[in-house]
Design a protein around this motif. Structure first.
Motif, short mmCIF file in Angstrom:
data_model
loop_
_atom_site.label_atom_id
_atom_site.label_comp_id
_atom_site.label_asym_id
_atom_site.label_seq_id
_atom_site.Cartn_x
_atom_site.Cartn_y
_atom_site.Cartn_z
N ARG A 192 48.45 42.05 45.79
CA ARG A 192 47.35 41.13 45.48
C ARG A 192 46.03 41.89 45.33
O ARG A 192 45.20 41.54 44.48
CB ARG A 192 47.22 40.06 46.56
CG ARG A 192 48.29 38.98 46.49
CD ARG A 192 47.91 37.78 47.35
NE ARG A 192 47.80 38.12 48.77
CZ ARG A 192 48.81 38.09 49.62
NH1 ARG A 192 50.03 37.74 49.21
NH2 ARG A 192 48.62 38.39 50.90
N ALA A 193 45.84 42.92 46.17
CA ALA A 193 44.60 43.72 46.07
C ALA A 193 44.52 44.41 44.71
O ALA A 193 43.45 44.43 44.07
CB ALA A 193 44.55 44.74 47.20
N VAL A 194 45.64 44.97 44.25
CA VAL A 194 45.67 45.63 42.94
C VAL A 194 45.41 44.61 41.83
O VAL A 194 44.61 44.85 40.91
CB VAL A 194 47.01 46.35 42.72
CG1 VAL A 194 47.13 46.87 41.29
CG2 VAL A 194 47.16 47.51 43.72
N ILE A 195 46.07 43.47 41.91
CA ILE A 195 45.89 42.42 40.90
C ILE A 195 44.45 41.92 40.90
O ILE A 195 43.84 41.74 39.83
CB ILE A 195 46.88 41.27 41.14
CG1 ILE A 195 48.31 41.72 40.85
CG2 ILE A 195 46.51 40.04 40.31
CD1 ILE A 195 49.37 40.73 41.29
N ARG A 196 43.91 41.73 42.09
CA ARG A 196 42.53 41.24 42.19
C ARG A 196 41.56 42.22 41.53
O ARG A 196 40.63 41.81 40.83
CB ARG A 196 42.18 41.02 43.66
CG ARG A 196 40.98 40.12 43.90
CD ARG A 196 40.85 39.81 45.38
NE ARG A 196 42.02 39.11 45.88
CZ ARG A 196 42.29 38.92 47.18
NH1 ARG A 196 41.48 39.42 48.09
NH2 ARG A 196 43.36 38.27 47.54
N TYR A 197 41.79 43.50 41.77
CA TYR A 197 40.92 44.50 41.16
C TYR A 197 41.05 44.50 39.64
O TYR A 197 40.04 44.53 38.92
CB TYR A 197 41.22 45.89 41.71
CG TYR A 197 40.48 46.96 40.93
CD1 TYR A 197 39.10 47.04 40.99
CD2 TYR A 197 41.16 47.81 40.06
CE1 TYR A 197 38.41 47.97 40.23
CE2 TYR A 197 40.47 48.74 39.30
CZ TYR A 197 39.10 48.81 39.39
OH TYR A 197 38.42 49.73 38.63
N LEU A 198 42.28 44.48 39.15
CA LEU A 198 42.48 44.49 37.69
C LEU A 198 41.89 43.25 37.03
O LEU A 198 41.29 43.33 35.95
CB LEU A 198 43.97 44.63 37.37
CG LEU A 198 44.60 45.98 37.70
CD1 LEU A 198 46.11 45.94 37.47
CD2 LEU A 198 43.96 47.09 36.87
N ASP A 199 42.05 42.10 37.66
CA ASP A 199 41.47 40.88 37.10
C ASP A 199 39.95 40.96 37.10
O ASP A 199 39.29 40.58 36.12
CB ASP A 199 41.92 39.66 37.91
CG ASP A 199 43.31 39.18 37.53
OD1 ASP A 199 43.77 39.51 36.41
OD2 ASP A 199 43.94 38.47 38.33
#
Length: 338
Positions: free
Chosen positions: A106-113
């Motif tokens: 989720r942290a990776v996805i949050r950053y990419l978004d």
């Protein structure tokens, strides 16, 4: 067992500031503040504007420095960034104390978004390999290609040498370990990590070893260092026990992105025998096995890994750019990771 059973640490806002993280030539560090987490992102200036973005994710106990040897070899084909997962490198712990594979994903996805950089060429090693596998499965729109170096995917028969790492997940293990090892020097700890992570620790230069010791000393001063290690180890163990559609192998089968798999023949943490199973699980995969490499092939053989990625680009119809510099001996990374 709930992660709340491990000792809590102060909120990120009141944690003491540790000594500065090392930044290699050509690198920059910045902090990205998102809901519930603050991520440190290591980046490089690409050779020219308009290159496709890439994001690199480290393994257990590692940091974005684990990719510092390889990123310069791809500056002409990628716009490179590497992230410190919450609680690792220079990123403070997450506000909720959740270090599960899903939370890291989720942290990776949050950053990419938030950054709008997707879709990216996504790289992951060990724990990071499990994290980005989950990202690619649940958010295929964010991933152009997937490169996995010794990904921590579930094994039925874990290698004996990997057992101590898994034991970190047990209640009380960290307290016992810290008591048993309280007299160990940073040099002794680094030698132990190198012996576990590298196929040949002798590939690390004297300068690289000295930088690794400095980084170990810095990390040991962080009040949440062992907490982050233990909770993330527990996250890996818990992910190994999850079945059904949320299991990592089932998610690997759902990955649509072209995938490069890299396994080391001297890996003491992820079984070499898992290479063929991974090649069958990922539907569009290419497999590179390096008999002399350990758990961190991108640190031991950065030129070889970079060249394999360029071949993946060529196979998928993207420009491969200039040839990679394969003089691996010039690159001895300054950090360690599992």
């Amino acid at each position: 067992m709930s992660s709340t059973e491990l000792p809590s640490v102060p909120p990120a806002a009141v944690l003491p500031r540790a000594t500065a993280v090392r930044i290699a030539e050509g690198e920059r560090l910045r902090s990205v503040h998102l809901a519930g987490i603050t991520l440190t992102v290591r980046s490089r200036t690409p050779a020219r504007e308009g290159l496709p973005p890439a994001l690199y994710v480290h393994g257990l106990g590692g940091s974005s420095q684990n990719w510092s040897a390889m990123m310069p070899l791809l500056d002409d084909v990628l716009d490179n960034e590497a992230v410190d997962l919450p609680g690792f490198g220079d990123s403070p712990p997450p506000d909720d104390g959740d270090y599960s594979i899903s939370a890291h994903a989720r942290a990776v996805i949050r950053y990419l978004d938030a950054s709008g950089r997707g879709p990216v060429h996504l790289f992951g090693n060990s724990l990071g390999g499990a994290v980005v596998t989950r990202v690619a499965a649940v958010r295929p729109d964010l991933v152009r290609t997937l490169t996995l170096v010794s990904p921590a995917l579930p094994e039925i028969r874990v290698q004996r040498t990997a057992v101590p790492t898994g034991l970190l997940a047990l209640p009380g293990a960290v307290s016992l370990l810290t008591r048993l090892s309280r007299d160990w020097t940073a040099e002794q700890r680094v030698r132990g990590v190198l012996a576990l992570s590298y196929g040949d620790p002798g590939r690390v230069s004297e300068e690289g070893f000295r930088h690794a010791v400095e980084e170990m000393e810095r990390r040991q001063r962080l009040p949440y260092f062992w907490d982050a290690m233990a909770r993330s180890a527990r996250g890996i163990v818990n992910a190994y026990t999850v079945g059904g559609q949320h299991g990592l192998w089932r998610q690997a089968e759902r990955v649509l992105a072209p995938t490069l798999l890299i396994y080391g023949g001297r890996d003491k943490l992820v079984g070499y025998r898992m290479a063929q199973r991974a090649a069958r699980a990922f539907r569009d995969s290419r497999l590179l096995t390096l008999p002399d490499a350990g758990h961190v092939a991108m640190m031991e053989y950065p030129g070889t890994v970079a060249t394999a990625f360029r071949e993946l680009l060529a196979d998928t119809g993207e420009s491969a750019g200039a040839a990679a510099d394969e003089d691996d001996d010039r690159y001895a990374d300054d950090s360690t990771g599992g």
